[in-house]
Design a protein around this motif. Structure first.
Motif, mmCIF file in Angstrom:
data_model
loop_
_atom_site.group_PDB
_atom_site.id
_atom_site.type_symbol
_atom_site.label_atom_id
_atom_site.label_comp_id
_atom_site.label_asym_id
_atom_site.label_seq_id
_atom_site.Cartn_x
_atom_site.Cartn_y
_atom_site.Cartn_z
ATOM 1 N N HIS A 27 0.846 -1.185 0.000
ATOM 2 C CA HIS A 27 0.000 0.000 0.000
ATOM 3 C C HIS A 27 0.884 1.238 0.000
ATOM 4 C CE1 HIS A 27 -3.124 -2.761 2.089
ATOM 5 N NE2 HIS A 27 -3.007 -3.016 0.818
ATOM 6 N N ALA A 28 1.147 1.731 -1.209
ATOM 7 C CA ALA A 28 2.041 2.875 -1.376
ATOM 8 C C ALA A 28 1.558 3.718 -2.544
ATOM 9 C CB ALA A 28 3.470 2.390 -1.622
ATOM 10 N N TRP A 29 2.096 4.909 -2.626
ATOM 11 C CA TRP A 29 1.726 5.837 -3.711
ATOM 12 C C TRP A 29 2.469 5.440 -4.972
ATOM 13 C CZ3 TRP A 29 -2.114 9.224 -3.044
ATOM 14 C CH2 TRP A 29 -2.475 9.539 -1.751
ATOM 15 N N ASP A 30 2.081 4.346 -5.583
ATOM 16 C CA ASP A 30 2.830 3.880 -6.751
ATOM 17 C C ASP A 30 1.993 3.723 -8.004
ATOM 18 O OD1 ASP A 30 1.380 1.737 -5.897
ATOM 19 O OD2 ASP A 30 3.033 0.318 -5.902
ATOM 20 N N PHE A 31 0.729 4.032 -7.939
ATOM 21 C CA PHE A 31 -0.113 3.888 -9.113
ATOM 22 C C PHE A 31 -0.266 5.238 -9.793
ATOM 23 C CE2 PHE A 31 -1.481 0.238 -6.615
ATOM 24 C CZ PHE A 31 -1.445 -0.759 -7.577
ATOM 25 N N ASN A 32 0.291 5.374 -10.978
ATOM 26 C CA ASN A 32 0.073 6.606 -11.724
ATOM 27 C C ASN A 32 -1.314 6.567 -12.330
ATOM 28 O OD1 ASN A 32 2.493 8.003 -11.335
ATOM 29 N ND2 ASN A 32 3.525 6.673 -12.784
ATOM 30 N N ALA A 33 -1.981 7.667 -12.275
ATOM 31 C CA ALA A 33 -3.339 7.753 -12.786
ATOM 32 C C ALA A 33 -3.343 8.545 -14.086
ATOM 33 C CB ALA A 33 -4.230 8.430 -11.752
ATOM 34 N N ALA A 34 -4.246 8.190 -14.967
ATOM 35 C CA ALA A 34 -4.422 8.932 -16.214
ATOM 36 C C ALA A 34 -5.464 10.020 -15.972
ATOM 37 C CB ALA A 34 -4.876 8.005 -17.323
ATOM 38 N N LEU A 35 -5.131 11.235 -16.339
ATOM 39 C CA LEU A 35 -6.009 12.377 -16.114
ATOM 40 C C LEU A 35 -6.764 12.748 -17.384
ATOM 41 C CD1 LEU A 35 -3.605 14.604 -14.027
ATOM 42 C CD2 LEU A 35 -5.568 13.309 -13.197
ATOM 43 N N PHE A 36 -8.056 12.943 -17.230
ATOM 44 C CA PHE A 36 -8.918 13.335 -18.332
ATOM 45 C C PHE A 36 -9.774 14.511 -17.874
ATOM 46 C CE2 PHE A 36 -7.737 9.059 -19.218
ATOM 47 C CZ PHE A 36 -7.720 8.931 -20.594
ATOM 48 N N SER A 37 -10.339 15.219 -18.835
ATOM 49 C CA SER A 37 -11.259 16.316 -18.541
ATOM 50 C C SER A 37 -12.504 16.164 -19.380
ATOM 51 C CB SER A 37 -10.616 17.667 -18.860
ATOM 52 O OG SER A 37 -9.602 17.954 -17.936
ATOM 53 N N ASN A 38 -13.577 16.757 -18.896
ATOM 54 C CA ASN A 38 -14.824 16.788 -19.638
ATOM 55 C C ASN A 38 -14.846 18.109 -20.400
ATOM 56 O OD1 ASN A 38 -17.452 17.041 -20.533
ATOM 57 N ND2 ASN A 38 -18.325 16.146 -18.685
ATOM 58 N N VAL A 39 -14.755 18.025 -21.715
ATOM 59 C CA VAL A 39 -14.773 19.219 -22.568
ATOM 60 C C VAL A 39 -16.015 19.144 -23.440
ATOM 61 C CG1 VAL A 39 -13.559 20.527 -24.355
ATOM 62 C CG2 VAL A 39 -12.245 19.344 -22.581
ATOM 63 N N ASN A 40 -16.993 19.963 -23.090
ATOM 64 C CA ASN A 40 -18.258 20.008 -23.824
ATOM 65 C C ASN A 40 -18.888 18.621 -23.972
ATOM 66 O OD1 ASN A 40 -17.922 22.793 -24.194
ATOM 67 N ND2 ASN A 40 -16.670 22.446 -26.018
ATOM 68 N N GLY A 41 -18.880 17.853 -22.895
ATOM 69 C CA GLY A 41 -19.506 16.536 -22.897
ATOM 70 C C GLY A 41 -18.650 15.422 -23.452
ATOM 71 N N LYS A 42 -17.433 15.728 -23.880
ATOM 72 C CA LYS A 42 -16.534 14.713 -24.419
ATOM 73 C C LYS A 42 -15.350 14.545 -23.467
ATOM 74 C CE LYS A 42 -13.878 13.548 -28.508
ATOM 75 N NZ LYS A 42 -13.382 13.973 -29.813
ATOM 76 N N VAL A 43 -15.029 13.304 -23.137
ATOM 77 C CA VAL A 43 -13.912 13.027 -22.234
ATOM 78 C C VAL A 43 -12.626 12.982 -23.050
ATOM 79 C CG1 VAL A 43 -12.928 11.361 -20.618
ATOM 80 C CG2 VAL A 43 -15.388 11.756 -20.637
#
Length: 142
Positions: A27-43
């Motif tokens: 249990h450590a901070w080792d998982f990189n996450a993929a970042l997305f945004s909602n732009v006009n209803g499209k991820v």
């Protein structure tokens, strides 16, 4: 951080703490996450469009995708019971977290219990020195 700095603030990365008892990994901070945004209803992935990681004073939704790995045998058994294999193309469909939650809310709550997300932000302070700030947020089931 934008409220304390008049300079540009950029969301630079996101890491995930997977602390579930359903995982075998430390249990450590080792998982990189993929970042997305909602732009006009499209991820869209934040790295694909310049400026999506730049923060301003307006509230903005950021979508974080993570991957779990090294599940315990008990959790693997539960997930395997929910897998649907498409006969046409061999695609394995487990279902969404929301579907799993609807079928077994306790399972998802236990999977995400004690998990957290850490966002890091790059910015320059008022004397133009480079800084990195962190925001830790607990994960919860809604």
């Amino acid at each position: 951080m934008n409220k304390t700095s008049s300079k540009k603030v950029v969301l630079s990365s996101c890491t995930y703490l997977c602390a579930s008892d359903y995982t075998l990994a430390p249990h450590a901070w080792d998982f990189n996450a993929a970042l997305f945004s909602n732009v006009n209803g499209k991820v869209v992935r934040t790295s694909d469009i310049e400026g999506l990681r730049e923060m301003n004073k307006q509230q903005r939704e950021v979508i974080v995708y993570i991957r779990y790995q090294c599940f315990t045998p008990d959790f693997q058994k539960i997930v395997k019971s929910r897998i649907k294999l498409s006969q046409k193309n061999g695609i394995v469909k487990i279902g969404s977290v929301q579907e799993l939650k609807n079928n077994n809310k306790e399972l998802i709550e236990n999977l995400l219990q004690h998990d957290s997300i850490c966002f890091s932000f790059d910015y320059k302070d008022d004397i133009n020195e480079y800084r990195v700030g962190y925001v830790y947020m607990p994960v919860s089931v809604r």
